[in-house]
Design a protein around this motif. Structure first.
Motif, PDB file in Angstrom:
ATOM      1  N   THR A 122      67.984  65.012  23.163  1.00  0.00           N
ATOM      2  CA  THR A 122      69.366  64.752  23.568  1.00  0.00           C
ATOM      3  C   THR A 122      70.073  63.946  22.488  1.00  0.00           C
ATOM      4  N   ARG A 150      72.630  67.825  25.510  1.00  0.00           N
ATOM      5  CA  ARG A 150      71.219  68.112  25.784  1.00  0.00           C
ATOM      6  C   ARG A 150      70.878  69.459  25.156  1.00  0.00           C
ATOM      7  N   ASP A 153      63.165  62.808  32.304  1.00  0.00           N
ATOM      8  CA  ASP A 153      64.095  63.645  31.561  1.00  0.00           C
ATOM      9  C   ASP A 153      63.563  65.061  31.371  1.00  0.00           C
ATOM     10  N   ALA A 203      76.902  63.217  26.015  1.00  0.00           N
ATOM     11  CA  ALA A 203      75.581  63.665  25.610  1.00  0.00           C
ATOM     12  C   ALA A 203      75.540  65.169  25.410  1.00  0.00           C
ATOM     13  N   THR A 220      73.557  61.706  21.663  1.00  0.00           N
ATOM     14  CA  THR A 220      74.588  60.988  22.402  1.00  0.00           C
ATOM     15  C   THR A 220      75.560  60.277  21.474  1.00  0.00           C
TER      16      THR A 220
END
Length: 291
Positions: free
Chosen positions: A72, A108, A67, A106, A74
């Motif tokens: 992140t 990010r 990643d 998600a 979600t």
């Protein structure tokens, strides 16, 4: 920049992109899509992404991702561990077993993002995937529950843009957060271009300032972050180019030699680069239609 609602642009996540997915052809199967944040929140959100799946009852997919060095958020539904989740920066490859059916929207974050949307310390989240509850972080829980009712990924992106724009107005970025964002962009760019300029010289600050900015926002220093981004590129090349030579790739990415690349990759993924290439070829062969 004031926030004005507009439909987000985006595109399907391609297997040849630097997504960190160790089996990137799963992106097509999961209808994986990038969505771009509104410019007004681009200091907080790096990207939105969305996946959905419906697997046969007897199928399990172990998805692994090198990643991005980022936190992140979600919003999940279906066969998932929890409806609202925060995933911290991972020292190894992030792993998830996919079963049944479900979907994930998600957010990010950029390095500065967590300080804007949450009261959590990035070190509290390291190497963990944690359900978001009011007890964990009331500010973050309010954000995600505001977005969750939206009907689809596009409207969730719009709702997130609006909600984070308001949070950013409450907590504008300080210079250290701005520096952390700029350093990560620079390190990602350096995968494609070599430079002898130090990060401190590039931004007109001290080495210690760079270290502090990344430690505060990512939980790691610049050498670790640079290594992580390089490993994403290693995975991208090895998964899309069956003839890729490790020695040449090591030189291009600035490793001392092929052995150092192999040690870094194995330390994060748990496989040697050669074993990983073989696993990608085997997965492609298994997925190919047979006459």
């Amino acid at each position: 920049m004031p926030h004005t609602a507009r439909a987000p642009t985006g595109h399907p996540i391609r297997p040849d992109e630097r997504s960190g997915m160790l089996h990137p052809r799963n992106a097509e199967r999961f209808a994986a899509t990038w969505l771009d944040p509104h410019p007004s929140v681009a200091d907080v959100v790096d990207r939105y992404w969305h996946v959905q799946w419906a697997l046969p009852a007897d199928e399990r997919i172990d998805q692994r991702i090198i990643d991005h060095p980022a936190v992140t958020l979600t919003i999940e539904s279906g066969d998932v561990p929890a409806p609202l989740v925060v995933t911290g920066v991972q020292s190894g490859a992030w792993r998830r077993r996919i079963t049944g059916s479900g979907s994930v929207f998600a957010i990010r974050l950029r390095p500065a993002g967590l300080a804007v949307v949450s009261d959590l310390d990035v070190r509290e989240l390291a190497d963990a995937t944690t359900p978001v509850t009011p007890a964990l972080d009331a500010r973050l829980h309010r954000l995600l529950t505001t977005i969750e009712p939206a009907a689809d990924a596009t409207t969730r992106a719009l709702a997130t843009d609006a909600a984070i724009s308001a949070l950013l107005h409450e907590r504008p970025l300080d210079p250290e957060l701005q520096l952390a964002n700029a350093v990560l962009v620079e390190l990602a760019d350096r995968v494609r271009r070599r430079t002898g300029t130090t990060l401190a010289a590039r931004f007109g600050v001290t080495d210690r300032a760079v270290q502090r900015a990344l430690a505060r926002t990512v939980g790691h220093g610049p050498k670790w972050v640079a290594r992580r981004v390089r490993l994403q590129e290693v995975a991208r090349v090895l998964s899309t180019d069956a003839s890729a030579e490790l020695a040449g790739l090591a030189v291009r990415l600035g490793y001392a030699d092929q052995s150092h690349l192999g040690n870094d990759f194995r330390g994060v993924v748990g496989l040697t680069p050669g074993a990983y290439q073989r696993s990608v070829r085997q997965a492609a062969a298994a997925a190919a239609p047979h006459p």
